[in-house]
Design an enzyme around this catalytic site. Sequence first.
Site, PDB file in Angstrom:
ATOM      1  CE  LYS A 138     -18.368  -6.855  -0.967  1.00  0.00           C
ATOM      2  NZ  LYS A 138     -17.301  -7.710  -1.518  1.00  0.00           N
ATOM      3  CB  VAL A 157     -15.159  -4.294   5.086  1.00  0.00           C
ATOM      4  CG1 VAL A 157     -13.979  -3.338   4.891  1.00  0.00           C
ATOM      5  CG2 VAL A 157     -16.468  -3.530   5.091  1.00  0.00           C
ATOM      6  CE  LYS A 196     -14.932  -4.663  -0.869  1.00  0.00           C
ATOM      7  NZ  LYS A 196     -13.869  -5.035  -1.840  1.00  0.00           N
TER       8      LYS A 196
END
Lengths: 425, 425
Positions: free
Chosen positions: A102, A129, A202
């Site tokens: 991420k 995510v 995220k």
Amino acid sequence: MNIGILGLGTVGGGVVNVLAKNNAEIKRRTGASIQVTHAAVRDVNQARICPTDHIKLTEDPLTIVNDASIDVVLELMGGTGLAKELVEAALRNGKHVITANKALIATHGNALLALAKSNNVHLLFEAAVAGGIPILKSLEQGLSANQVEMVAGIINGTGNFILTEMRDKGRDFADVLKEAQELGYAEADPTFDVEGIDAAHKLAILASIAFGCELDFDKVSSEGISEVSGEDVAFATELGYSIKHLGIAKKINGQIQMRVHPTLIPKTQLLANVDGVMNAVLVKGNAVGPTLYYGAGAGAEATASAVIADLVDVIKGTVSADVFGWKSLKAVQSQNVNDIESVFYLRLLAKDTTGVLADITSILANHNISVESVVQKQIDAQNNAHIAIITNSVETGDINTAVAEIQEKDFIQAAIKIIHVETLD
Amino acid sequence: MNIGILGLGTVGGGVVNVLAKNNAEIKRRTGASIQVTHAAVRDVNQARICPTDHIKLTEDPLTIVNDASIDVVLELMGGTGLAKELVEAALRNGKHVITANKALIATHGNALLALAKSNNVHLLFEAAVAGGIPILKSLEQGLSANQVEMVAGIINGTGNFILTEMRDKGRDFADVLKEAQELGYAEADPTFDVEGIDAAHKLAILASIAFGCELDFDKVSSEGISEVSGEDVAFATELGYSIKHLGIAKKINGQIQMRVHPTLIPKTQLLANVDGVMNAVLVKGNAVGPTLYYGAGAGAEATASAVIADLVDVIKGTVSADVFGWKSLKAVQSQNVNDIESVFYLRLLAKDTTGVLADITSILANHNISVESVVQKQIDAQNNAHIAIITNSVETGDINTAVAEIQEKDFIQAAIKIIHVETLD
């Protein structure tokens, strides 16, 4: 297809294990028996969570990204230094790249996606995510008919575990954090989780895909949960809310707001009932209305599930050539923080003298802020009243000005706490 | 691509409206401006919920499925008679077909999918299950790395609305059903919704995709909610459960069970908190663990969202050539109903004489059934005790035998109620 993995730790090992145990089912879906052929590790002699009999191990990851026989590289080592160089090299060498990283995507995704595009390969990151939840595919494919209005998610399991324990067992933040570290949920340095940086990474990715804008991690405002007290949690419960560490992205009049902060959510909302280490993302589309996606946000096999789902899409050819409508992404027009409208929770410690509550509400009223509900606890031994207030929906700039004014009053005994409230309607 | 719609009612009209209002966003994702060019309706002069300026209307649906200029047919008229003939004709004519028709797919899906395959076109039906929730795509793509162990869903909004009102307002089944009909949630003949047939159609489709087996609607056992009483709802609440009308499919030792029935779910489970007309599907994968998908299960634009998502997949080419691993589907090996293991809730009305509860529990114990919890309400005016029991997990055949034996006892004053309990763990 030959597959090379960079990193055989928790996620990489999970990928090898899941491919082994679900080989028949994956073959049924893809027509292909998927096998990892190469892996780069730090120490080839180290013990691992997966068997490596059929995998050619190397301590030099460059040999993998430069190996002409490898078609897909899974980047599961983490970090934004060496990982970035290796992903770039793999893309330049015409290999598809799948990553769970991420931080890498949130901070370098624009350039990496452009590089993938110019080399006619895919760069996919479902696992980056909310772990095993297929949220990016749902946004990209399942909700493709919608203009997304809002994404709101519990996207850090460590933070959610801490807040759940604080609520259910009346424990303190520091106490639960220590347990989370012992359980392996939280890192020795918990900053990324607890201060919202992981969630902000995220959220930047979610917003980019939901709204079709470029990745812009720097525009995410981020506030951690370390300042949430047991008293806030108790007040929230009494008022009918749960406190969750939420990542929220909204598109309003063409402008985008992205923010991560503790948030009071009405107990009647499904998101308020997502507890422990679990993750969930609420998406509001202008056709479908509210939808929610729930599952494990971390863990070896849950994350591997998302990595392999991307791999299956590559093998089956079910990835769009222009994944995420990338060619048409626009820079984020982000909303000024002071203009963001929200309901707010205020917690005040005030001397128990006549007219205190009237003084507070009249200052709020002067700034066009009304009080939706108020709870006052018993006066404590210092003759102080503990007061919690829920406001109507107001601009952030206005609440800050009003609270600054109240803070100056003689009867206020401590810093006033401000926490966002989201009705999610 | 030219698109023809069969039926411009609620869903068809919703598709036209959503395509119009989200044209720019859909174009960004697909690179194409999607427009419905033809539509078949019952009466071209009837008023509709969508504009039809750019649509060529006809009262003869055959002209659409036979029109060489049309590439994709959306079957949104419903029913299994004419709709089936038209879908077959469209597939034979080499057109992709997208449908929201759960009854058609559940009862004729095997032959229709084979026909689509032999004509090298797609037959897609995301909208047939749980309305706007992208559950089929999630099963097929997002969870492709998993062996699915269980699917459990609230997949009929009408039934969920009725049970929610009964719980929250202490109302009777018949009373709420009448309101649901007035609100337009339930049909004049509510049998399909209330007796679980609609849910059984959807469950057969979910199971087929989750487990990679052929569609087999006849193997779904189905029980409605019309026998759930206010007393059951109150007992469930007291015991820490919500009663939901659940469709459950599990794969156990290579055998599949598919059943629709009222179910007590622990209040701590997210599914127990899915209220009103909303739908949700819980999927347990052997890698990802539990995941849940929530949203509107009906309504013009929510259903249209799913229809258009399929359309976008067709246009972008992101549909697998062998969608749902169809070529490898096996016939269902269904589990004998008596062998299905479940926890059970029993409600008994018994004379309040000494030793009644001991008699009941000893009969249960003789069949190796133990009592996990028991609640007894105040003795009523007829000197009867109202008793609710939660058992351990036992085989259905055993609970039925034990209950039949208890039912014979003199102290039992009414038919014993048996309802499934699912911990969903």
